[in-house]
Design a protein around this motif. Structure first.
Motif, PDB file in Angstrom:
ATOM      1  N   SER A 196      12.659  10.478  -2.768  1.00 34.82           N
ATOM      2  CA  SER A 196      12.193  11.084  -1.515  1.00 34.82           C
ATOM      3  C   SER A 196      13.147  10.667  -0.400  1.00 34.82           C
ATOM      4  O   SER A 196      13.809   9.620  -0.485  1.00 34.82           O
ATOM      5  CB  SER A 196      10.774  10.578  -1.198  1.00 34.82           C
ATOM      6  OG  SER A 196      10.350  11.036   0.080  1.00 34.82           O
ATOM      7  N   ILE A 256      15.444   9.407   2.499  1.00 32.06           N
ATOM      8  CA  ILE A 256      16.761   8.762   2.603  1.00 32.06           C
ATOM      9  C   ILE A 256      17.244   8.292   1.229  1.00 32.06           C
ATOM     10  O   ILE A 256      18.410   8.477   0.862  1.00 32.06           O
ATOM     11  CB  ILE A 256      16.677   7.559   3.584  1.00 32.06           C
ATOM     12  CG1 ILE A 256      16.368   8.064   5.007  1.00 32.06           C
ATOM     13  CG2 ILE A 256      17.969   6.748   3.567  1.00 32.06           C
ATOM     14  CD1 ILE A 256      16.038   6.958   6.004  1.00 32.06           C
ATOM     15  N   GLU A 290       6.338   8.844  -6.218  1.00 33.89           N
ATOM     16  CA  GLU A 290       6.009  10.272  -6.243  1.00 33.89           C
ATOM     17  C   GLU A 290       5.645  10.706  -7.661  1.00 33.89           C
ATOM     18  O   GLU A 290       6.307  10.315  -8.628  1.00 33.89           O
ATOM     19  CB  GLU A 290       7.197  11.107  -5.735  1.00 33.89           C
ATOM     20  CG  GLU A 290       7.387  11.103  -4.222  1.00 33.89           C
ATOM     21  CD  GLU A 290       7.863   9.774  -3.647  1.00 33.89           C
ATOM     22  OE1 GLU A 290       8.279   8.893  -4.437  1.00 33.89           O
ATOM     23  OE2 GLU A 290       7.809   9.607  -2.420  1.00 33.89           O
ATOM     24  N   ASN A 336       6.372  -0.719  -9.030  1.00 41.92           N
ATOM     25  CA  ASN A 336       5.743  -0.792  -7.708  1.00 41.92           C
ATOM     26  C   ASN A 336       6.288  -1.998  -6.933  1.00 41.92           C
ATOM     27  O   ASN A 336       6.276  -3.129  -7.438  1.00 41.92           O
ATOM     28  CB  ASN A 336       4.225  -0.917  -7.881  1.00 41.92           C
ATOM     29  CG  ASN A 336       3.500  -0.640  -6.581  1.00 41.92           C
ATOM     30  OD1 ASN A 336       3.926  -1.093  -5.512  1.00 41.92           O
ATOM     31  ND2 ASN A 336       2.415   0.097  -6.659  1.00 41.92           N
ATOM     32  N   MET A 337       6.749  -1.752  -5.714  1.00 39.54           N
ATOM     33  CA  MET A 337       7.324  -2.819  -4.877  1.00 39.54           C
ATOM     34  C   MET A 337       6.306  -3.915  -4.568  1.00 39.54           C
ATOM     35  O   MET A 337       6.674  -4.996  -4.092  1.00 39.54           O
ATOM     36  CB  MET A 337       7.859  -2.244  -3.556  1.00 39.54           C
ATOM     37  CG  MET A 337       8.984  -1.257  -3.704  1.00 39.54           C
ATOM     38  SD  MET A 337      10.480  -1.965  -4.434  1.00 39.54           S
ATOM     39  CE  MET A 337      10.724  -0.846  -5.800  1.00 39.54           C
ATOM     40  N   ASN A 350      15.664   0.315  -0.507  1.00 38.48           N
ATOM     41  CA  ASN A 350      15.361   1.401   0.426  1.00 38.48           C
ATOM     42  C   ASN A 350      13.868   1.684   0.559  1.00 38.48           C
ATOM     43  O   ASN A 350      13.417   2.132   1.613  1.00 38.48           O
ATOM     44  CB  ASN A 350      16.099   2.671  -0.043  1.00 38.48           C
ATOM     45  CG  ASN A 350      15.589   3.917   0.637  1.00 38.48           C
ATOM     46  OD1 ASN A 350      15.931   4.214   1.783  1.00 38.48           O
ATOM     47  ND2 ASN A 350      14.731   4.665  -0.057  1.00 38.48           N
ATOM     48  N   TYR A 373       5.943  -3.420  10.765  1.00 44.50           N
ATOM     49  CA  TYR A 373       7.223  -2.783  10.407  1.00 44.50           C
ATOM     50  C   TYR A 373       8.389  -3.499  11.097  1.00 44.50           C
ATOM     51  O   TYR A 373       9.407  -3.809  10.469  1.00 44.50           O
ATOM     52  CB  TYR A 373       7.158  -1.308  10.816  1.00 44.50           C
ATOM     53  CG  TYR A 373       8.309  -0.447  10.336  1.00 44.50           C
ATOM     54  CD1 TYR A 373       8.303   0.125   9.064  1.00 44.50           C
ATOM     55  CD2 TYR A 373       9.389  -0.164  11.171  1.00 44.50           C
ATOM     56  CE1 TYR A 373       9.346   0.936   8.631  1.00 44.50           C
ATOM     57  CE2 TYR A 373      10.433   0.651  10.748  1.00 44.50           C
ATOM     58  CZ  TYR A 373      10.409   1.200   9.478  1.00 44.50           C
ATOM     59  OH  TYR A 373      11.448   2.003   9.069  1.00 44.50           O
ATOM     60  N   LYS A 404      11.298  -5.501   9.170  1.00 45.83           N
ATOM     61  CA  LYS A 404      12.697  -5.053   9.267  1.00 45.83           C
ATOM     62  C   LYS A 404      13.579  -6.114   9.927  1.00 45.83           C
ATOM     63  O   LYS A 404      14.740  -6.279   9.549  1.00 45.83           O
ATOM     64  CB  LYS A 404      12.787  -3.718  10.005  1.00 45.83           C
ATOM     65  CG  LYS A 404      12.107  -2.556   9.270  1.00 45.83           C
ATOM     66  CD  LYS A 404      12.768  -2.241   7.926  1.00 45.83           C
ATOM     67  CE  LYS A 404      12.234  -0.970   7.300  1.00 45.83           C
ATOM     68  NZ  LYS A 404      12.842  -0.658   6.005  1.00 45.83           N
ATOM     69  N   VAL A 447      14.893   9.581  11.195  1.00 44.20           N
ATOM     70  CA  VAL A 447      15.347  10.531  10.186  1.00 44.20           C
ATOM     71  C   VAL A 447      14.116  11.344   9.792  1.00 44.20           C
ATOM     72  O   VAL A 447      13.038  10.762   9.583  1.00 44.20           O
ATOM     73  CB  VAL A 447      15.887   9.777   8.938  1.00 44.20           C
ATOM     74  CG1 VAL A 447      16.496  10.742   7.943  1.00 44.20           C
ATOM     75  CG2 VAL A 447      16.887   8.693   9.353  1.00 44.20           C
ATOM     76  N   THR A 465      11.929  12.518   7.539  1.00 38.03           N
ATOM     77  CA  THR A 465      11.486  12.376   6.147  1.00 38.03           C
ATOM     78  C   THR A 465       9.953  12.360   6.134  1.00 38.03           C
ATOM     79  O   THR A 465       9.320  12.387   7.200  1.00 38.03           O
ATOM     80  CB  THR A 465      11.972  11.043   5.564  1.00 38.03           C
ATOM     81  OG1 THR A 465      11.346   9.990   6.311  1.00 38.03           O
ATOM     82  CG2 THR A 465      13.489  10.889   5.657  1.00 38.03           C
TER      83      THR A 465
HETATM   84  P1  NAD Z   1       9.991   8.354   2.424  1.00 31.59           P
HETATM   85  O1  NAD Z   1       8.528   8.207   2.607  1.00 31.59           O
HETATM   86  O2  NAD Z   1      10.583   9.731   2.382  1.00 31.59           O
HETATM   87  O3  NAD Z   1      10.488   7.564   1.131  1.00 31.59           O
HETATM   88  C1  NAD Z   1      10.003   6.279   0.815  1.00 31.59           C
HETATM   89  C2  NAD Z   1      10.208   6.013  -0.653  1.00 31.59           C
HETATM   90  O4  NAD Z   1       9.721   4.678  -0.926  1.00 31.59           O
HETATM   91  C3  NAD Z   1       9.425   6.964  -1.562  1.00 31.59           C
HETATM   92  O5  NAD Z   1      10.169   7.309  -2.700  1.00 31.59           O
HETATM   93  C4  NAD Z   1       8.211   6.126  -1.968  1.00 31.59           C
HETATM   94  O6  NAD Z   1       7.632   6.479  -3.205  1.00 31.59           O
HETATM   95  C5  NAD Z   1       8.852   4.747  -2.035  1.00 31.59           C
HETATM   96  N1  NAD Z   1       7.829   3.703  -1.989  1.00 31.59           N
HETATM   97  C6  NAD Z   1       6.921   3.461  -1.016  1.00 31.59           C
HETATM   98  N2  NAD Z   1       6.100   2.465  -1.380  1.00 31.59           N
HETATM   99  C7  NAD Z   1       6.496   2.071  -2.614  1.00 31.59           C
HETATM  100  C8  NAD Z   1       6.040   1.088  -3.527  1.00 31.59           C
HETATM  101  N3  NAD Z   1       4.977   0.304  -3.273  1.00 31.59           N
HETATM  102  N4  NAD Z   1       6.683   0.955  -4.713  1.00 31.59           N
HETATM  103  C9  NAD Z   1       7.740   1.758  -5.019  1.00 31.59           C
HETATM  104  N5  NAD Z   1       8.220   2.709  -4.176  1.00 31.59           N
HETATM  105  C10 NAD Z   1       7.591   2.854  -3.002  1.00 31.59           C
HETATM  106  O7  NAD Z   1      10.620   7.517   3.637  1.00 31.59           O
HETATM  107  P2  NAD Z   1      12.111   7.376   4.208  1.00 31.59           P
HETATM  108  O8  NAD Z   1      12.048   7.740   5.637  1.00 31.59           O
HETATM  109  O9  NAD Z   1      13.107   8.013   3.324  1.00 31.59           O
HETATM  110  O10 NAD Z   1      12.274   5.776   4.158  1.00 31.59           O
HETATM  111  C11 NAD Z   1      13.212   5.107   3.359  1.00 31.59           C
HETATM  112  C12 NAD Z   1      13.580   3.800   4.027  1.00 31.59           C
HETATM  113  O11 NAD Z   1      14.262   4.071   5.241  1.00 31.59           O
HETATM  114  C13 NAD Z   1      12.382   2.924   4.391  1.00 31.59           C
HETATM  115  O12 NAD Z   1      12.676   1.565   4.113  1.00 31.59           O
HETATM  116  C14 NAD Z   1      12.238   3.146   5.879  1.00 31.59           C
HETATM  117  O13 NAD Z   1      11.631   2.045   6.508  1.00 31.59           O
HETATM  118  C15 NAD Z   1      13.682   3.297   6.277  1.00 31.59           C
HETATM  119  N6  NAD Z   1      13.886   3.972   7.552  1.00 31.59           N
HETATM  120  C16 NAD Z   1      13.410   5.234   7.750  1.00 31.59           C
HETATM  121  C17 NAD Z   1      13.629   5.849   8.985  1.00 31.59           C
HETATM  122  C18 NAD Z   1      13.128   7.234   9.274  1.00 31.59           C
HETATM  123  O14 NAD Z   1      13.169   7.634  10.443  1.00 31.59           O
HETATM  124  N7  NAD Z   1      12.705   8.000   8.303  1.00 31.59           N
HETATM  125  C19 NAD Z   1      14.319   5.175  10.000  1.00 31.59           C
HETATM  126  C20 NAD Z   1      14.788   3.891   9.741  1.00 31.59           C
HETATM  127  C21 NAD Z   1      14.569   3.303   8.519  1.00 31.59           C
END
Ligand code: NAD
Length: 257
Positions: free
Chosen positions: A13, A15, A36, A60-61, A87, A152, A156, A185, A187
């Motif tokens: 999913s 990023i 997912e 699972n994380m 990630n 969060y 971070k 981003v 997402t």
């Molecule tokens: P997303 O929700 O699209 O993807 C998150 C992914 O993490 C998914 O595949 C989900 O299944 C997985 N995940 C969540 N909990 C989990 C668990 N317990 N075990 C295994 N996998 C798990 O979100 P995203 O925006 O792509 O986020 C990815 C990373 O980027 C995150 O660490 C987020 O904090 C960081 N980030 C996102 C943004 C943004 O604006 N989207 C900005 C800065 C940082």
């Protein structure tokens, strides 16, 4: 074409998926991960498109033993682990006064503690081969705070501190560790925040995006996933051997203020 191996958490999913596609395009073996339901088929489609070796894991994380198992599975399958991209992450927005404790614990466990468990598990294999690239997807919130995001922001900031420490420990071993700090981003993680803002503050979607989310970014556009993916590829390359311990913003000028 490389036949190095990249383990990317949360890579079916948003990023993570973009990063997985970029590494697949360069020929890496890819270990996909995420919760997912269609994760395995998303992973298979990417691997098929770029003709790379892969497997998908729903480790699972929240479960350290599963994370150790994931690294073992990666080594059994591909002989080692060259690039670890931490990630996977979640978000929950709430005033600290009413922040649910289960959400706090989940965010700290997924966004921070899993980064430690996977780094620790991958370390001996990277050390043995004298090569490792650890890339942590932190956030602009690893450098700055926003109200209502206490867990969060704490997680971070923790990731950024952890990144620096691991960089120092990896210095003599050709193991680098860097954090990428994206701004917003678009997402699933952010779509949920937009929907919540629309509902809780009676805003239009445009107001939620322009007046709340992108308020702190000088560039009033979401950061494209591809920019983060390309930066991860560069940090994994030999040309980035002397770059370690950084927290690199890709944030549309958020950090310029
Ligand atoms: P997303 O929700 O699209 O993807 C998150 C992914 O993490 C998914 O595949 C989900 O299944 C997985 N995940 C969540 N909990 C989990 C668990 N317990 N075990 C295994 N996998 C798990 O979100 P995203 O925006 O792509 O986020 C990815 C990373 O980027 C995150 O660490 C987020 O904090 C960081 N980030 C996102 C943004 C943004 O604006 N989207 C900005 C800065 C940082």
């Amino acid at each position: 074409m490389s036949r190095k191996t990249a383990l990317i958490t949360g890579s079916v999913s948003g990023i993570g998926l973009g990063i997985a596609e970029a590494f697949a395009e360069k020929g890496y073996n890819i270990v996909f991960n995420g919760l997912e339901k269609d994760g395995a088929s998303i992973a298979a489609r990417v691997a098929e498109r770029y003709q790379v070796n892969h497997f998908f894991s729903d480790a699972n994380m929240l479960e350290p033993e599963s994370l150790r198992g994931l690294v073992r599975q990666c080594v059994d399958c591909f002989g080692g682990i060259d690039v670890l991209i931490n990630n996977a992450g979640i978000q929950h927005v709430s005033p600290v006064e009413s922040f649910p404790e289960d959400k706090w614990n989940a965010i700290i466990n997924i966004n921070l503690n899993a980064v430690f468990h996977l780094t620790k598990a991958a370390w001996p294999y990277m050390k043995e081969r004298r090569f490792g690239r650890i890339i942590n997807i932190a956030s602009a919130h690893g450098l700055f705070a926003s109200e209502y995001k206490s867990a969060y922001v704490a997680a971070k900031h923790g990731v950024v501190g952890f990144t620096k420490t691991v960089a120092l420990e990896g210095a003599g071993l050709n193991i680098t560790c860097n954090a990428i700090c994206p701004g917003y981003v678009k997402t699933a993680l952010v779509e949920k925040q937009i929907a919540d803002l629309v509902e809780s503050r009676q805003l239009s979607e445009k107001e939620a995006i322009d007046d709340v989310l992108l308020k702190k970014q000088a560039v009033k556009e979401f950061v494209p996933v591809k920019l983060i993916a390309d930066m991860a590829l560069f940090l994994a390359s030999d040309n980035a051997a002397a770059i370690t311990g950084i927290a690199l913003p890709i944030d549309g000028g958020w950090s310029a203020q």
